[in-house]
Scaffold this motif. Structure first.
Motif, mmCIF file in Angstrom:
data_model
loop_
_atom_site.group_PDB
_atom_site.id
_atom_site.type_symbol
_atom_site.label_atom_id
_atom_site.label_comp_id
_atom_site.label_asym_id
_atom_site.label_seq_id
_atom_site.Cartn_x
_atom_site.Cartn_y
_atom_site.Cartn_z
ATOM 1 N N ALA A 118 0.840 -1.207 0.000
ATOM 2 C CA ALA A 118 0.000 0.000 0.000
ATOM 3 C C ALA A 118 0.871 1.251 0.000
ATOM 4 O O ALA A 118 0.593 2.212 -0.714
ATOM 5 N N ASP A 119 1.953 1.220 0.787
ATOM 6 C CA ASP A 119 2.852 2.361 0.859
ATOM 7 C C ASP A 119 3.562 2.574 -0.474
ATOM 8 O O ASP A 119 3.714 3.705 -0.929
ATOM 9 N N ALA A 120 3.964 1.485 -1.114
ATOM 10 C CA ALA A 120 4.606 1.594 -2.430
ATOM 11 C C ALA A 120 3.633 2.192 -3.441
ATOM 12 O O ALA A 120 4.022 3.017 -4.268
ATOM 13 N N ASN A 121 2.378 1.810 -3.363
ATOM 14 C CA ASN A 121 1.372 2.371 -4.274
ATOM 15 C C ASN A 121 1.191 3.865 -4.029
ATOM 16 O O ASN A 121 1.030 4.634 -4.965
ATOM 17 N N ARG A 122 1.238 4.280 -2.760
ATOM 18 C CA ARG A 122 1.119 5.708 -2.456
ATOM 19 C C ARG A 122 2.320 6.464 -3.009
ATOM 20 O O ARG A 122 2.183 7.541 -3.566
ATOM 21 N N HIS A 123 3.515 5.880 -2.841
ATOM 22 C CA HIS A 123 4.707 6.533 -3.374
ATOM 23 C C HIS A 123 4.658 6.586 -4.899
ATOM 24 O O HIS A 123 5.046 7.593 -5.495
ATOM 25 N N ALA A 124 4.185 5.527 -5.512
ATOM 26 C CA ALA A 124 4.071 5.512 -6.976
ATOM 27 C C ALA A 124 3.080 6.575 -7.433
ATOM 28 O O ALA A 124 3.322 7.274 -8.423
ATOM 29 N N ALA A 125 1.978 6.721 -6.714
ATOM 30 C CA ALA A 125 0.978 7.739 -7.077
ATOM 31 C C ALA A 125 1.563 9.136 -6.905
ATOM 32 O O ALA A 125 1.357 10.011 -7.758
ATOM 33 N N ALA A 126 2.306 9.349 -5.816
ATOM 34 C CA ALA A 126 2.918 10.657 -5.597
ATOM 35 C C ALA A 126 3.949 10.951 -6.693
ATOM 36 O O ALA A 126 4.031 12.080 -7.198
ATOM 37 N N LYS A 127 4.736 9.940 -7.054
ATOM 38 C CA LYS A 127 5.723 10.113 -8.129
ATOM 39 C C LYS A 127 5.020 10.443 -9.444
ATOM 40 O O LYS A 127 5.465 11.310 -10.193
ATOM 41 N N GLN A 128 3.906 9.768 -9.713
ATOM 42 C CA GLN A 128 3.138 10.030 -10.936
ATOM 43 C C GLN A 128 2.663 11.483 -10.948
ATOM 44 O O GLN A 128 2.755 12.164 -11.973
ATOM 45 N N ASP A 129 2.181 11.973 -9.803
ATOM 46 C CA ASP A 129 1.743 13.364 -9.721
ATOM 47 C C ASP A 129 2.900 14.321 -9.969
ATOM 48 O O ASP A 129 2.751 15.321 -10.684
ATOM 49 N N LEU A 130 4.062 14.028 -9.381
ATOM 50 C CA LEU A 130 5.221 14.894 -9.594
ATOM 51 C C LEU A 130 5.657 14.884 -11.045
ATOM 52 O O LEU A 130 5.975 15.938 -11.620
ATOM 53 N N ASP A 131 5.673 13.704 -11.659
ATOM 54 C CA ASP A 131 6.043 13.608 -13.078
ATOM 55 C C ASP A 131 5.074 14.421 -13.935
ATOM 56 O O ASP A 131 5.473 15.096 -14.879
ATOM 57 N N THR A 132 3.800 14.353 -13.581
ATOM 58 C CA THR A 132 2.782 15.101 -14.323
ATOM 59 C C THR A 132 3.022 16.605 -14.174
ATOM 60 O O THR A 132 2.921 17.348 -15.145
ATOM 61 N N LEU A 133 3.357 17.031 -12.970
ATOM 62 C CA LEU A 133 3.615 18.444 -12.745
ATOM 63 C C LEU A 133 4.854 18.916 -13.505
ATOM 64 O O LEU A 133 4.897 20.032 -14.019
ATOM 65 N N VAL A 134 5.884 18.059 -13.589
ATOM 66 C CA VAL A 134 7.088 18.417 -14.327
ATOM 67 C C VAL A 134 6.770 18.571 -15.808
ATOM 68 O O VAL A 134 7.225 19.512 -16.460
ATOM 69 N N LEU A 135 5.945 17.675 -16.325
ATOM 70 C CA LEU A 135 5.588 17.719 -17.745
ATOM 71 C C LEU A 135 4.654 18.863 -18.061
ATOM 72 O O LEU A 135 4.701 19.461 -19.118
ATOM 73 N N GLY A 136 3.767 19.147 -17.139
ATOM 74 C CA GLY A 136 2.792 20.212 -17.374
ATOM 75 C C GLY A 136 2.469 20.922 -16.076
ATOM 76 O O GLY A 136 1.520 20.562 -15.390
ATOM 77 N N PRO A 137 3.270 21.917 -15.686
ATOM 78 C CA PRO A 137 3.113 22.570 -14.382
ATOM 79 C C PRO A 137 1.738 23.210 -14.159
ATOM 80 O O PRO A 137 1.351 23.413 -13.026
#
Length: 154
Positions: free
Chosen positions: A130-149
Motif C-alpha cells: 500500500a505504501d509503495a502504491n502511495r509513493h508511486a501515485a505521488a511520483k506520478q503526480d510529480l512527473d505530471t507536474l514536471v511535464l505540465g506545471p
C-alpha cells in the motif's frame, strides 16, 4: 399454526456458546448476515463473550463495513487482551480504513511478542504494498507536474 422447535434449537436459543458455534459454522460458509444474527444472539445472552465479538468483526470486515468491524474487534480486545489474532485483525481492518500507521502499530505489537507471527508479517507486507502504491501515485503526480506545471495533480 403451531411451530415446534427441535430440542437442540430450543437448547441453543439460551446457550451463548451454541449460538456462537452456529454463527461460526455459517460464517465459514460465507453466510455473513446469518452469522451476524447468531453472534448478536450469543452476545445478548453473554455480553462479555469475546469470541462472538471477534466473529462480528470478521463478518463486518468481509462485508467491507470496516468501522463496524473496528468497534467489535476493539471490544473483543478489551476482554481478551492476550489474543494476538485480535491485534492482527485490527491491523487488517485499519488497512481497510486506510489508516496505515494504526495498522502498522498493531502488527509491530504482535511481532514484539511473537517475532515469527506469519499473519503480522503478511500484514506488514500488505502495508508495504500500500505504501509503495502511495509513493508511486505521488511520483506520478510529480512527473505530471514536471511535464505540465499548469496541470492539477490528482
Amino acid at each position: 399454526m403451531i411451530i415446534l422447535l427441535s430440542p437442540v434449537y430450543a437448547q441453543q436459543e439460551n446457550d451463548p456458546i451454541g449460538l456462537y458455534v452456529n454463527g461460526h459454522k455459517v460464517q465459514v460458509q460465507e453466510e455473513y448476515y446469518r452469522a451476524i444474527e447468531f453472534y448478536k444472539a450469543s452476545l445478548a445472552l453473554n455480553p462479555d463473550y469475546a469470541s462472538p465479538m471477534k466473529g462480528l468483526a470478521e463478518c463486518y470486515y468481509y462485508l467491507n463495513e470496516y468501522e463496524e468491524a473496528l468497534v467489535y474487534v476493539q471490544k473483543a480486545k478489551h476482554y481478551d487482551k492476550t489474543n494476538l489474532d485480535l491485534y492482527n485483525l485490527e491491523g487488517i481492518i485499519h488497512i481497510g480504513l486506510k489508516e496505515f500507521d494504526l495498522a502498522r502499530a498493531q502488527f509491530v505489537h504482535v511481532l514484539s511478542i511473537e517475532p515469527n507471527n506469519v499473519n503480522a508479517q503478511c500484514g506488514l507486507a500488505q502495508l508495504d504494498i500500500a505504501d509503495a502504491n502511495r509513493h508511486a501515485a505521488a511520483k506520478q503526480d510529480l512527473d505530471t507536474l514536471v511535464l505540465g506545471p499548469n496541470h492539477e495533480a490528482a
